[in-house]
Motif scaffolding. Structure first.
Motif, short mmCIF file in Angstrom:
data_model
loop_
_atom_site.label_atom_id
_atom_site.label_comp_id
_atom_site.label_asym_id
_atom_site.label_seq_id
_atom_site.Cartn_x
_atom_site.Cartn_y
_atom_site.Cartn_z
N VAL A 6 0.83 -1.21 0.00
CA VAL A 6 0.00 0.00 0.00
C VAL A 6 0.86 1.26 0.00
O VAL A 6 0.62 2.20 -0.77
CB VAL A 6 -0.97 0.01 1.20
CG1 VAL A 6 -1.73 1.31 1.31
CG2 VAL A 6 -1.96 -1.14 1.05
N GLU A 7 1.89 1.26 0.85
CA GLU A 7 2.79 2.42 0.91
C GLU A 7 3.48 2.66 -0.44
O GLU A 7 3.36 3.74 -1.01
CB GLU A 7 3.84 2.23 2.01
CG GLU A 7 3.34 2.51 3.41
CD GLU A 7 3.51 3.97 3.79
OE1 GLU A 7 4.20 4.71 3.05
OE2 GLU A 7 2.96 4.37 4.84
N PRO A 8 4.22 1.66 -0.98
CA PRO A 8 4.93 1.92 -2.23
C PRO A 8 4.00 2.22 -3.41
O PRO A 8 4.30 3.10 -4.22
CB PRO A 8 5.74 0.64 -2.48
CG PRO A 8 5.22 -0.38 -1.54
CD PRO A 8 4.59 0.35 -0.40
N LEU A 9 2.85 1.52 -3.50
CA LEU A 9 1.95 1.80 -4.62
C LEU A 9 1.42 3.23 -4.54
O LEU A 9 1.23 3.90 -5.56
CB LEU A 9 0.77 0.82 -4.63
CG LEU A 9 1.05 -0.55 -5.25
CD1 LEU A 9 -0.11 -1.50 -5.00
CD2 LEU A 9 1.31 -0.43 -6.75
N SER A 10 1.18 3.69 -3.32
CA SER A 10 0.71 5.07 -3.16
C SER A 10 1.78 6.04 -3.64
O SER A 10 1.51 6.94 -4.43
CB SER A 10 0.40 5.37 -1.70
OG SER A 10 -0.59 4.49 -1.22
N ARG A 11 3.02 5.81 -3.18
CA ARG A 11 4.08 6.75 -3.54
C ARG A 11 4.42 6.72 -5.03
O ARG A 11 4.67 7.74 -5.63
CB ARG A 11 5.32 6.47 -2.69
CG ARG A 11 5.21 7.23 -1.36
CD ARG A 11 6.54 7.38 -0.72
NE ARG A 11 6.85 6.14 -0.02
CZ ARG A 11 8.08 5.75 0.28
NH1 ARG A 11 9.10 6.49 -0.07
NH2 ARG A 11 8.28 4.63 0.94
N MET A 12 4.39 5.52 -5.62
CA MET A 12 4.64 5.42 -7.06
C MET A 12 3.68 6.29 -7.84
O MET A 12 4.00 6.80 -8.89
CB MET A 12 4.39 3.98 -7.54
CG MET A 12 5.52 3.04 -7.37
SD MET A 12 4.88 1.40 -7.79
CE MET A 12 5.72 0.43 -6.56
N ASN A 13 2.46 6.42 -7.31
CA ASN A 13 1.43 7.17 -8.01
C ASN A 13 1.24 8.58 -7.46
O ASN A 13 0.21 9.21 -7.67
CB ASN A 13 0.11 6.38 -7.95
CG ASN A 13 0.15 5.16 -8.84
OD1 ASN A 13 0.23 5.29 -10.06
ND2 ASN A 13 0.16 3.99 -8.26
N GLY A 14 2.26 9.08 -6.79
CA GLY A 14 2.24 10.46 -6.35
C GLY A 14 1.29 10.74 -5.20
O GLY A 14 0.81 11.86 -5.05
N ARG A 15 0.97 9.71 -4.41
CA ARG A 15 0.08 9.91 -3.26
C ARG A 15 0.85 9.65 -1.98
O ARG A 15 1.82 8.91 -1.96
CB ARG A 15 -1.08 8.94 -3.28
CG ARG A 15 -1.68 8.69 -4.62
CD ARG A 15 -3.11 9.18 -4.70
NE ARG A 15 -3.61 9.02 -6.05
CZ ARG A 15 -3.46 9.95 -6.99
NH1 ARG A 15 -2.86 11.08 -6.74
NH2 ARG A 15 -3.90 9.74 -8.20
N LEU A 16 0.36 10.24 -0.89
CA LEU A 16 0.92 9.95 0.42
C LEU A 16 0.04 8.91 1.08
O LEU A 16 -1.19 9.01 1.00
CB LEU A 16 0.93 11.22 1.28
CG LEU A 16 1.82 12.34 0.78
CD1 LEU A 16 1.55 13.62 1.56
CD2 LEU A 16 3.28 11.93 0.90
N ALA A 17 0.65 7.93 1.72
CA ALA A 17 -0.15 6.96 2.45
C ALA A 17 -0.13 7.34 3.92
O ALA A 17 0.88 7.76 4.46
CB ALA A 17 0.41 5.56 2.25
N ARG A 18 -1.30 7.20 4.57
CA ARG A 18 -1.41 7.57 5.98
C ARG A 18 -2.02 6.40 6.75
O ARG A 18 -3.15 6.01 6.49
CB ARG A 18 -2.30 8.81 6.09
CG ARG A 18 -2.55 9.26 7.51
CD ARG A 18 -3.43 10.52 7.53
NE ARG A 18 -4.09 10.58 8.82
CZ ARG A 18 -5.31 10.08 9.06
NH1 ARG A 18 -6.00 9.54 8.11
NH2 ARG A 18 -5.81 10.16 10.27
#
Ligand code: PLP
Length: 361
Positions: free
Chosen positions: A118-130
């Motif tokens: 969840v963390e890496p997929l979020s960051r790959m797509n320019g999102r922050l994971a919380r």
């Protein structure tokens, strides 16, 4: 200014730079209980579909959007094929949805601990994971909505804890998010081992998508097949984002056979897996360990603080691989053990006993 003079940005883009390749310990061992794949193997019907494939299945492109697979999924769940998106593993569905949703910078909220992608997929797509600890999120689902996320990820049953968030909790989360709120993504990678599914609700709600995989109960991790289920309008956005040709013909043929489960292989191995899960948990409890209750094909076992990695290494030196989870929110250090045919779990228990007898880790 000509294109050649245009100043280029940093390569890679700044929010991407800290990403690393996925590097779990995958050195070969005799008994690998580390990745929750199906240790009973692959459904015979799926193998037969691969073996019987025509040469065209390799020389030509696959179907654009795997329509046979969409049909097979629709039959399996009693829904419409338009409510099904497919992809190269369920990670591909997650990735496509992330990409399709909202502007850069939006956050993705999740209850922790959960699926490590969840963390890496979020960051790959320019999102922050919380992440919000499960204990807090279960107390009050609205804590997942703080800061206006574009998406809320709920793994149900959850990896790595094995618990299923209650139906009433899901209902209050969806209600609090509202029809115009964030998309609620329900990852059901392990729902085949549990009693219930959000699929009947997802096809009527405007903003929930259920994601499933053929990598676990269906024994096809090597072929990479996953699917998403939701309302046709949301599914259409995922399909655009995933693009054509994502499921190979061999994968599609095998997945259709596995989902049909004509000979009952999947149902039988899932039943055996559930029985072995309870037997393994009982054996661990008899040894003084405290495995968490699980509705999946794995059990999470808390270990002494700071010893998750060393426990995994001690077992690995006895030719058994498990997945370490150091400093897991709400749980502390733990190891996750994939449920397998009993002879393999016997070898795990021998390794565990030998580890304890020698005072390791
Ligand atoms: C294993 C797993 C998946 C499967 O991913 P694929 O890309 O379909 O292999 C998805 N979600 C969770 C939580 C998992 O544990």
């Amino acid at each position: 200014m000509s294109p050649a003079d245009t100043p280029r940005g940093a390569l890679p883009r700044p929010d991407y730079r800290t990403l690393t390749r996925y590097t779990p310990d995958r050195r070969p061992v005799a008994v690998d209980l580390s990745d929750n794949t199906n240790l009973w193997g692959t459904p015979p019907g799926a193998l037969a579909a691969v073996r019987g494939a025509a040469p065209d299945a390799l020389a030509r492109y696959p179907h654009l959007y795997a329509d046979d697979l969409r049909e097979a999924v629709a039959r399996r769940h009693g829904i419409d094929p338009k409510q099904v998106a497919t992809g190269c593993g369920s990670d591909d569905i997650l990735d496509s949805l992330w990409r399709a949703l909202a502007e850069d910078g939006g956050t993705v909220a999740y209850a922790a601990p959960t699926f490590s992608m969840v963390e890496p997929l979020s960051r790959m797509n320019g999102r922050l994971a919380r992440g919000v600890p499960w204990s807090r999120a279960l107390d009050d689902p609205a804590t997942l909505l703080e800061g206006d996320p574009v998406m809320v990820y709920v793994c149900r049953p959850n990896n790595p804890t094995g618990h299923v968030a209650p139906v009433e909790w899901m209902e209050s989360l969806v209600h609090a998010a509202g029809p115009d709120g964030p998309v609620i993504l329900v990852d059901e990678a392990y729902a085949d081992f549990a009693e219930e599914s959000w699929i009947p609700r997802a096809v009527t709600h405007p903003r929930t998508l259920v994601v499933r995989t053929l990598s676990k109960a269906y024994g096809l991790a090597g072929l990479r097949v996953g699917y998403g289920v939701g309302r046709a309008d949301l599914v259409a956005e995922v399909e655009k984002s995933r693009g054509p040709y994502k499921v190979s013909r061999l994968a599609e043929a095998a997945a259709c056979a596995a989902l049909a489960d004509d000979d009952g292989w999947v149902a039988r191995t899932v039943a055996e897996c559930r029985a072995n899960r309870e037997r393994l948990a009982a054996e661990l409890r008899a040894r003084g360990a405290g495995p968490l209750p699980s509705s999946t094909n794995f059990v999470l076992v808390p270990v002494a603080e700071g010893t998750a990695r060393d426990t995994a290494l001690a077992l690995r030196s006895r030719d058994v691989a498990v997945r370490p989870f150091p400093a897991c929110p709400d749980v502390g250090d733990a190891v996750r053990i994939t449920v397998a045919p009993w002879p393999l779990l016997e070898r795990f228990l021998e390794a565990w006993d030998s580890m304890v007898a020698e005072g390791a880790p």
